[in-house]
Design a protein around this motif. Structure first.
Motif, PDB file in Angstrom:
ATOM      1  N   GLY A  35      29.788  30.851  52.826  1.00  0.00           N
ATOM      2  CA  GLY A  35      30.511  31.606  52.878  1.00  0.00           C
ATOM      3  C   GLY A  35      31.828  31.571  52.012  1.00  0.00           C
ATOM      4  N   LEU A  36      32.166  30.172  51.713  1.00  0.00           N
ATOM      5  CA  LEU A  36      32.783  29.595  50.782  1.00  0.00           C
ATOM      6  C   LEU A  36      32.205  30.200  48.720  1.00  0.00           C
ATOM      7  CD1 LEU A  36      34.284  26.580  52.281  1.00  0.00           C
ATOM      8  CD2 LEU A  36      36.115  29.201  51.836  1.00  0.00           C
ATOM      9  N   LEU A  37      31.036  30.121  48.905  1.00  0.00           N
ATOM     10  CA  LEU A  37      30.550  30.262  47.728  1.00  0.00           C
ATOM     11  C   LEU A  37      30.398  31.490  47.580  1.00  0.00           C
ATOM     12  CD1 LEU A  37      27.540  28.108  47.927  1.00  0.00           C
ATOM     13  CD2 LEU A  37      28.220  27.849  46.220  1.00  0.00           C
ATOM     14  N   ALA A  38      30.616  32.650  47.799  1.00  0.00           N
ATOM     15  CA  ALA A  38      30.344  34.003  48.342  1.00  0.00           C
ATOM     16  C   ALA A  38      32.477  34.448  47.982  1.00  0.00           C
ATOM     17  CB  ALA A  38      30.559  35.095  48.753  1.00  0.00           C
ATOM     18  N   ASN A  39      33.378  33.617  48.261  1.00  0.00           N
ATOM     19  CA  ASN A  39      34.055  33.927  48.440  1.00  0.00           C
ATOM     20  C   ASN A  39      35.277  32.510  48.728  1.00  0.00           C
ATOM     21  OD1 ASN A  39      37.544  34.771  48.712  1.00  0.00           O
ATOM     22  ND2 ASN A  39      36.895  35.679  50.890  1.00  0.00           N
ATOM     23  N   PRO A  40      35.601  31.587  47.382  1.00  0.00           N
ATOM     24  CA  PRO A  40      36.480  30.507  47.686  1.00  0.00           C
ATOM     25  C   PRO A  40      37.570  30.056  48.007  1.00  0.00           C
ATOM     26  CG  PRO A  40      35.293  30.786  45.561  1.00  0.00           C
ATOM     27  CD  PRO A  40      35.282  32.260  46.034  1.00  0.00           C
ATOM     28  N   GLY A  41      38.290  30.802  47.746  1.00  0.00           N
ATOM     29  CA  GLY A  41      39.554  30.678  48.235  1.00  0.00           C
ATOM     30  C   GLY A  41      39.628  31.697  50.327  1.00  0.00           C
ATOM     31  N   HIS A  42      38.660  31.746  50.655  1.00  0.00           N
ATOM     32  CA  HIS A  42      38.265  32.101  51.907  1.00  0.00           C
ATOM     33  C   HIS A  42      38.683  30.513  52.856  1.00  0.00           C
ATOM     34  CE1 HIS A  42      38.607  34.269  55.397  1.00  0.00           C
ATOM     35  NE2 HIS A  42      37.646  33.895  56.315  1.00  0.00           N
ATOM     36  N   VAL A  43      39.363  29.988  52.831  1.00  0.00           N
ATOM     37  CA  VAL A  43      39.578  28.880  53.966  1.00  0.00           C
ATOM     38  C   VAL A  43      39.240  28.392  54.494  1.00  0.00           C
ATOM     39  CG1 VAL A  43      40.315  26.636  53.450  1.00  0.00           C
ATOM     40  CG2 VAL A  43      40.432  27.939  51.712  1.00  0.00           C
ATOM     41  N   VAL A  44      38.891  27.668  55.484  1.00  0.00           N
ATOM     42  CA  VAL A  44      38.763  27.561  57.174  1.00  0.00           C
ATOM     43  C   VAL A  44      39.527  27.064  56.805  1.00  0.00           C
ATOM     44  CG1 VAL A  44      37.676  27.256  59.171  1.00  0.00           C
ATOM     45  CG2 VAL A  44      36.150  28.507  57.076  1.00  0.00           C
ATOM     46  N   THR A  45      40.850  27.024  58.101  1.00  0.00           N
ATOM     47  CA  THR A  45      42.129  25.801  59.290  1.00  0.00           C
ATOM     48  C   THR A  45      41.924  26.941  60.092  1.00  0.00           C
ATOM     49  OG1 THR A  45      43.451  28.439  58.497  1.00  0.00           O
ATOM     50  CG2 THR A  45      43.313  26.644  56.904  1.00  0.00           C
ATOM     51  N   GLN A  46      41.878  25.750  60.575  1.00  0.00           N
ATOM     52  CA  GLN A  46      41.935  26.009  62.520  1.00  0.00           C
ATOM     53  C   GLN A  46      43.161  24.475  62.921  1.00  0.00           C
ATOM     54  OE1 GLN A  46      38.491  25.417  64.359  1.00  0.00           O
ATOM     55  NE2 GLN A  46      37.340  27.014  63.453  1.00  0.00           N
ATOM     56  N   SER A  47      44.731  24.112  63.824  1.00  0.00           N
ATOM     57  CA  SER A  47      45.047  23.655  64.387  1.00  0.00           C
ATOM     58  C   SER A  47      45.728  23.962  65.687  1.00  0.00           C
ATOM     59  CB  SER A  47      46.124  23.552  62.913  1.00  0.00           C
ATOM     60  OG  SER A  47      47.286  22.395  63.822  1.00  0.00           O
ATOM     61  N   VAL A  48      46.203  23.022  65.796  1.00  0.00           N
ATOM     62  CA  VAL A  48      46.768  22.717  67.258  1.00  0.00           C
ATOM     63  C   VAL A  48      47.553  21.207  67.425  1.00  0.00           C
ATOM     64  CG1 VAL A  48      44.390  23.711  68.501  1.00  0.00           C
ATOM     65  CG2 VAL A  48      44.946  20.999  68.758  1.00  0.00           C
TER      66      VAL A  48
END
Length: 665
Positions: free
Chosen positions: A53-66
């Motif tokens: 998915g990132l190869l197709a859209n490098p700007g779509h970074v996955v972030t999760q935080s608690v």
């Protein structure tokens, strides 16, 4: 559900596999190996899906935080840099676990082995996913703990127990430096904010840290009469942690001794996981290194020196695994050198270094697993007792030769035709040439090209001594089972074609990691001048291949054709050979002289004299009090007249004293 929503399972599943395997492994076939294999396979699928998915859209970074506590958080950050590391670590770890089913089949402690490898994999995946420096450090320490358990897996062997302690204590030096860097960084940011913490902001997240880079550069301290930026201090302390984990001089001494663990552990630690953690740390915090005056120069010099230093020892080792251990240290030196080249090529340095890290993971894991295949079949890892193994183990021979060609860097310069190591190591050497022309410092390039020659020499020495010629002992031998050869063949394919298939895209993908930052402005803060390159002379482009071919030819003539009588060179009377074989007497210097003579005996001497001083003080005080008591006791006569006379005399003296004071004032 989108795969990115399952990112938290990437480290969690191997961690759960650790618990299940530890408690239920004895009741399952193969020590419960199926549990970590399934868990890591799922982690690998999730990692590869997110990477796609990132190869197709490098700007779509996955972030999760608690929220964790106070101003700290637990978070996940999967950007291009983390994605490639996750994919590689999970994939290579999966192959090593499958291979270990056959390799560890006769070991009675299989459940403990697979539980510990699952914990190790979980810790490394957690380290990569961390979105803040403190969480990364916690996983960093967990990687160190689990590596200690794995290196000392055969704890009943004194050598394994000693190697585990050595690895744990040596890496602790770097870990303390890393922790000190985190403390200094937090203190500086807290001071910059004047104690006023913004709502909803976690100060140790990487994105938050990068916002304070200009302020950190401006804070200076005087050390030994020199003004030093606090950012330089922080990055050097971070680099100290990387030096320990990634086996750079002088904290590399633990890594060759770590061979005492099972060969699968060596492949896991020295190929894809622990030893690359330090390189990943520098890559993850690269904007800080680029803005820190002087740090990247230290990184480049130390990396180049380590690459050559370790290669010189690799050419004289006779143990299969030990040769590969020194090879690992040398290749890690190349990766660190690649990051140091950021002083002249900017963010491209991260792409160059990480590309070699990924390629190295494939061919080095393959080299270790091939060595394990040989040891499993013939029962020895002393190359002097082997020879002719290629005739009885053709698959192992073919795959290890492919890995050797990748390590040595064979390919056609100026093209994408070549083994994976060629396509990733050569850009580092060419970058070292650019570094030399722009800074006037030729040492990194000379060290790098010399190490390339020695790399080819020692790896083909291993190939010819082990697989060609006639057997030098009655070792028997047979090809390993399919559970071992299938992972070998899979890694062999990646060692051959991965670099060619991904070269251009990989570099662009990694560099997109820093698109939101002004790297030129950061370089100016660090005093570096980024310039164009890519038009190196033809001789520079061909030089790595020339030295690789030279190393192959010399190894062939000496160890296959026997044109030189090596008994004259390989002798205790040869001071150069003796120096290299004894590893520059590092053990004697670090352990026997520094640790035992200076530290241990120094502390013992200090303790002796401090005890003497304390004894003197205690005994002197008690003697004084006893004697004073004896003297005062003489005044206690028990006669009333004596006490009355003493009171009268005391009162008289007091009256006289008061009279004198009143007259004076």
């Amino acid at each position: 559900m989108a795969m990115e929503n399952l990112a938290f399972l990437i480290p969690l599943l191997p961690a759960l596999a650790f618990v299940l395997t530890f408690f239920l492994g004895k009741k399952l076939p193969s020590g419960g190996a199926i549990i970590p294999i399934i868990a890591i396979a799922i982690s690998c699928v999730i990692s590869l899906s997110i990477t796609a998915g990132l190869l197709a859209n490098p700007g779509h970074v996955v972030t999760q935080s608690v929220h964790w506590f106070a101003i700290l958080n637990l978070g996940i950050l999967i950007d291009p840099l983390a994605a490639v590391m996750l994919s590689m670590v999970s994939f290579v770890s999966l192959l090593i676990h499958i291979y270990a089913v056959g390799y560890m089949s006769h070991d009675p402690a299989k459940p403990r082995y697979f539980a510990e490898t699952a914990l190790f994999t979980a810790a490394m995946l957690g380290l990569i996913l961390s979105d803040n420096i403190l969480q990364l450090f916690v996983c960093w320490e967990l990687v160190g703990l689990s590596s200690y358990l794995l290196i000392g897996f055969w704890f009943h062997k004194p050598g394994a127990a000693s190697a585990a302690k050595k690895a744990f204590l040596t890496t602790r030096i770097g870990d303390v430096m890393f922790l000190a860097g985190i403390v200094l960084l937090f203190a500086d940011i807290f001071a910059i904010l004047e104690g006023k913490l913004p709502e909803g902001v976690y100060l140790l997240q990487f994105e938050e840290i990068f916002k304070f880079i200009p302020d950190l550069v401006a804070i200076n301290s005087t050390i030994l009469g020199m003004e030093v930026s606090h950012l330089t201090l922080v990055t050097l302390l971070f680099f100290g942690g990387a030096v320990g984990k990634s086996g750079q001089f002088p904290l590399h001494v633990w890594l060759p001794d770590a061979m005492e663990g099972p060969t699968t552990v060596s492949a896991l630690i020295h190929a894809a996981t622990m030893v690359t953690a330090g390189v990943y740390l520098v890559a993850r915090t690269f904007p800080m290194f680029l803005a820190a005056p002087g740090t990247l120069m230290v990184v480049a010099m130390l990396g180049a020196f380590t690459a050559l230093f370790a290669a010189t020892m690799g050419i004289v080792m006779n143990d299969l695994k030990r040769v590969l251990a020194f090879s690992t240290i040398s290749q890690l030196g190349y990766m660190v050198l690649g990051l140091g080249l950021g002083a002249v090529i900017g963010a491209e340095a991260v792409g160059v270094s990480m590309f070699h890290l990924i390629n190295h993971a494939f061919f080095k894991a393959l080299l270790f697993l091939c060595a394990g295949s040989v040891i499993h079949a013939v029962g020895t890892h002393d190359m002097r007792q082997l020879g002719g193994v290629g005739k009885v183990m053709p698959i192992t021979f073919a795959t290890m030769t492919a890995a050797a060609l990748a390590l040595a860097g064979f390919g056609i310069p100026g093209t994408s035709i070549g083994f994976s190591g060629f396509l990733s190591k050569d850009p580092i050497i060419e970058g070292a040439y650019v570094f030399a022309t722009q800074t006037g410092n030729w040492i990194p390039y000379l060290f790098a090209i010399s190490a390339a020659f020695l790399t080819s020499l020692y790896i083909f020495r291993l190939i010819f001594m082990t697989f060609t010629g006639k057997p030098r002992s009655d070792y028997g031998g047979h090809e390993s089972p399919s559970s071992m050869t299938i992972p070998l063949a899979t890694l062999g394919v990646f060692a051959v074609i991965f670099g060619a298939l991904t070269r251009g895209k990989f570099m662009t993908f990694i560099e997109s990691n820093f698109e939101h930052l002004d790297m030129n402005a950061l370089a100016e803060l660090g005093g570096y001048h980024l310039g164009p390159h890519g038009h190196e002379p033809l001789l520079i482009l061909w030089m790595p291949l020339i030295v690789a071919v030279a190393g192959l030819v010399i190894a062939y003539l000496i160890y296959n054709k026997r044109v030189i009588d090596m008994s004259r060179i390989v002798s205790s009377e040869n001071p150069v050979y003796k120096l290299l074989y004894n590893r520059y007497y590092q053990h004697q210097i670090f352990v026997e002289i520094f640790s035992v003579k200076i530290i241990y005996e120094g502390l013992a001497l200090a303790s002796f004299y401090s005890d003497k001083m304390l004894d003197w003080l205690v005994n002197g005080t008690s003697t004084f009090l006893i004697e004073a008591g004896d003297s005062l006791r003489k005044f206690q006569t028990g006669v009333i007249q004596d006490y009355a006379a003493a009171v009268v005399a005391g009162v008289g003296l007091l009256v006289i004293l008061v009279k004198l004071i009143m007259e004076v004032f």
